[in-house]
Scaffold this motif. Structure first.
Motif, PDB file in Angstrom:
ATOM      1  N   ALA A   1       0.812  -1.225   0.000  1.00 30.98           N
ATOM      2  CA  ALA A   1       0.000   0.000   0.000  1.00 30.98           C
ATOM      3  C   ALA A   1       0.846   1.276   0.000  1.00 30.98           C
ATOM      4  CB  ALA A   1      -0.907   0.001   1.228  1.00 30.98           C
ATOM      5  N   SER A   2       0.284   2.325  -0.590  1.00 30.97           N
ATOM      6  CA  SER A   2       0.963   3.628  -0.636  1.00 30.97           C
ATOM      7  C   SER A   2      -0.039   4.688  -1.054  1.00 30.97           C
ATOM      8  CB  SER A   2       2.090   3.587  -1.665  1.00 30.97           C
ATOM      9  OG  SER A   2       2.587   4.888  -1.933  1.00 30.97           O
ATOM     10  N   THR A   3       0.111   5.885  -0.523  1.00 29.01           N
ATOM     11  CA  THR A   3      -0.630   7.035  -1.048  1.00 29.01           C
ATOM     12  C   THR A   3       0.350   8.012  -1.690  1.00 29.01           C
ATOM     13  OG1 THR A   3      -2.396   6.852   0.568  1.00 29.01           O
ATOM     14  CG2 THR A   3      -2.115   9.008  -0.469  1.00 29.01           C
ATOM     15  N   ARG A   4       1.260   8.572  -0.847  1.00 24.84           N
ATOM     16  CA  ARG A   4       2.080   9.680  -1.371  1.00 24.84           C
ATOM     17  C   ARG A   4       3.147   9.234  -2.382  1.00 24.84           C
ATOM     18  NH1 ARG A   4       1.244   8.804   3.205  1.00 24.84           N
ATOM     19  NH2 ARG A   4       0.271  10.541   4.213  1.00 24.84           N
TER      20      ARG A   4
ATOM     21  N   ARG B   1       3.192   6.568  -4.400  1.00 21.28           N
ATOM     22  CA  ARG B   1       2.551   6.132  -5.649  1.00 21.28           C
ATOM     23  C   ARG B   1       2.004   7.321  -6.444  1.00 21.28           C
ATOM     24  NH1 ARG B   1      -2.687   3.943  -6.532  1.00 21.28           N
ATOM     25  NH2 ARG B   1      -3.108   4.192  -4.310  1.00 21.28           N
TER      26      ARG B   1
ATOM     27  N   ARG C   1       7.421  -1.082  -5.389  1.00 14.12           N
ATOM     28  CA  ARG C   1       7.389  -1.179  -3.908  1.00 14.12           C
ATOM     29  C   ARG C   1       6.988  -2.605  -3.547  1.00 14.12           C
ATOM     30  NH1 ARG C   1       4.408   2.707   0.448  1.00 14.12           N
ATOM     31  NH2 ARG C   1       6.276   3.924  -0.053  1.00 14.12           N
TER      32      ARG C   1
ATOM     33  N   HIS D   1      14.261   3.220   1.273  1.00 16.04           N
ATOM     34  CA  HIS D   1      13.233   4.044   0.627  1.00 16.04           C
ATOM     35  C   HIS D   1      13.956   5.281   0.083  1.00 16.04           C
ATOM     36  CE1 HIS D   1       9.514   5.766  -0.465  1.00 16.04           C
ATOM     37  NE2 HIS D   1       8.861   5.738   0.684  1.00 16.04           N
TER      38      HIS D   1
ATOM     39  N   GLN E   1      12.179   8.702  -0.715  1.00 17.04           N
ATOM     40  CA  GLN E   1      11.726   9.431   0.476  1.00 17.04           C
ATOM     41  C   GLN E   1      12.896  10.236   1.041  1.00 17.04           C
ATOM     42  OE1 GLN E   1       8.575   9.629   2.090  1.00 17.04           O
ATOM     43  NE2 GLN E   1       9.613  11.247   3.237  1.00 17.04           N
TER      44      GLN E   1
ATOM     45  N   PRO F   1       7.764  11.367   7.483  1.00 19.15           N
ATOM     46  CA  PRO F   1       7.551  10.886   6.107  1.00 19.15           C
ATOM     47  C   PRO F   1       6.085  10.640   5.771  1.00 19.15           C
ATOM     48  CG  PRO F   1       8.381   9.113   7.510  1.00 19.15           C
ATOM     49  CD  PRO F   1       8.409  10.361   8.333  1.00 19.15           C
ATOM     50  N   GLY F   2       5.231  10.498   6.824  1.00 22.36           N
ATOM     51  CA  GLY F   2       3.845  10.148   6.601  1.00 22.36           C
ATOM     52  C   GLY F   2       3.724   8.685   6.153  1.00 22.36           C
ATOM     53  N   PRO F   3       2.576   8.061   6.313  1.00 24.18           N
ATOM     54  CA  PRO F   3       1.440   8.621   7.048  1.00 24.18           C
ATOM     55  C   PRO F   3       1.752   8.639   8.541  1.00 24.18           C
ATOM     56  CG  PRO F   3       1.025   6.320   6.447  1.00 24.18           C
ATOM     57  CD  PRO F   3       2.327   6.677   5.821  1.00 24.18           C
TER      58      PRO F   3
END
Ligand code: CP
Length: 306
Positions: free
Chosen positions: A47-50, A52, A100, A128, A131, A252-254
């Motif tokens: 999973a990833s938001t930022r 991706r 990823r 990473h 990042q 780095p979030g989340p």
């Protein structure tokens, strides 16, 4: 072409070039579409938001054809292996991969088998790099220099960001201290100048307070009071005072609100958390140009037109 799998794949000069290029991209409105005619596939097995979304944005802005592989609706569900999936995608004449995966070393293994550039978007608790690069861009933007003192606070043991960031900061001549609960800070950590469980010692005199998320998905042994445990290291309106007034807050979030960072500080004036996200697009534009060899692409496009 070159792979960007590990921070060690990048020299100090590469890091300085990426920082400079990312800040240049941030300043200009319409960059040259150096990836025009290229197809880049984003393969996120985890999973990833930022990461991706910012890779997708960066690729679009530079004119690439963006292909997004969705594991949930793919033939992985019929038992196809990850490597057969990647070789299948490579056969469609894609020009680069962004990958990823939750296994440490997984992206390196793929890079050895694929004959196109591979960019690591995070592998397990290992690395990473993009990042770390966007973090270096954000630090340079905030202070106008690269040689900085950084305290990384929280779940160091399960963090790929801590490792990549330490490599990046120290490669540029800076200092990294690590701090967190005993079970979550390794006894040895390459590149760290201080390893401590004392927040006061960690934050004394630093430029950057870098808070990390508790990586619950990577912690096999569950603690009943894991959140409470980490609140002792929470960065909030009181604990930020242990750092100098000029120090900035990064993450780095989340993030877990009111666990490792408090509501009151997360979007405060000292926080660069949303700026990190913004800089992620520019840093990834710079990395993709470097990995894919964008200048060679411009030359071949010009030859095609001629
Ligand atoms: N920082 C980071 O990698 O966030 P995502 O998991 O949302 O991509």
């Amino acid at each position: 072409m070159r792979h960007v799998v590990d921070m060690k794949d990048l020299s100090r000069k590469d890091l300085e070039t990426i920082i400079e290029k990312a800040l240049y991209f941030k300043k200009i409105k319409h960059p040259v579409k150096t990836l025009a005619g290229m197809s880049i596939v984003n393969v996120f097995f985890e999973a990833s938001t930022r990461t991706r979304m910012s890779f997708q944005k960066a690729q679009s802005v530079l004119g690439a054809n963006v292909l997004n592989f969705d594991p949930g609706t793919s033939s992985l569900q019929k038992g196809e292996t990850d490597i057969d999936t990647l070789l299948t995608l490579q056969s469609m004449d894609v020009d680069a991969f962004v990958i990823r995966i939750s296994q440490n070393g997984g992206v390196e293994k793929f890079a050895e088998l694929l004959d196109k550039p591979v960019i690591n978007a995070g592998d397990g608790t290992n690395e990473h790099p993009t990042q770390a690069l966007l973090d270096l861009v954000t630090m340079n933007e905030s202070f106008g220099k690269n040689k900085l003192k950084v305290a990384i606070i929280g779940d160091i043991l399960h963090s790929r960001v801590a490792r990549s960031l330490t490599e990046g900061v120290t490669a540029l001549g800076g200092e990294v201290r690590i701090c967190g609960p005993e079970d979550f800070v390794p006894a040895k950590f390459d590149g760290a100048s201080i390893i401590t469980h004392n927040l006061e010692e960690a934050l004394d005199g630093v430029d950057v307070v870098y808070s990390l998320r508790v990586q619950k998905e990577r912690i096999e042994e569950l603690y009943d009071d894991l959140d409470d445990f980490f609140r002792k290291y929470q960065i909030n309106e009181e604990t930020i005072k242990l750092a100098p007034k000029h120090a900035i807050l990064m993450h780095p979030g989340p993030f877990n609100r009111n666990v490792e960072v408090s509501d009151g500080i997360v979007y405060s004036e000292r926080s660069r958390i949303l700026e990190q996200v913004r800089n992620g697009v520019y840093a990834r534009m710079a990395v993709m140009e470097m990995a894919i060899g964008a200048n060679e692409n411009i030359q071949s496009l010009q030859e095609t037109v001629a």
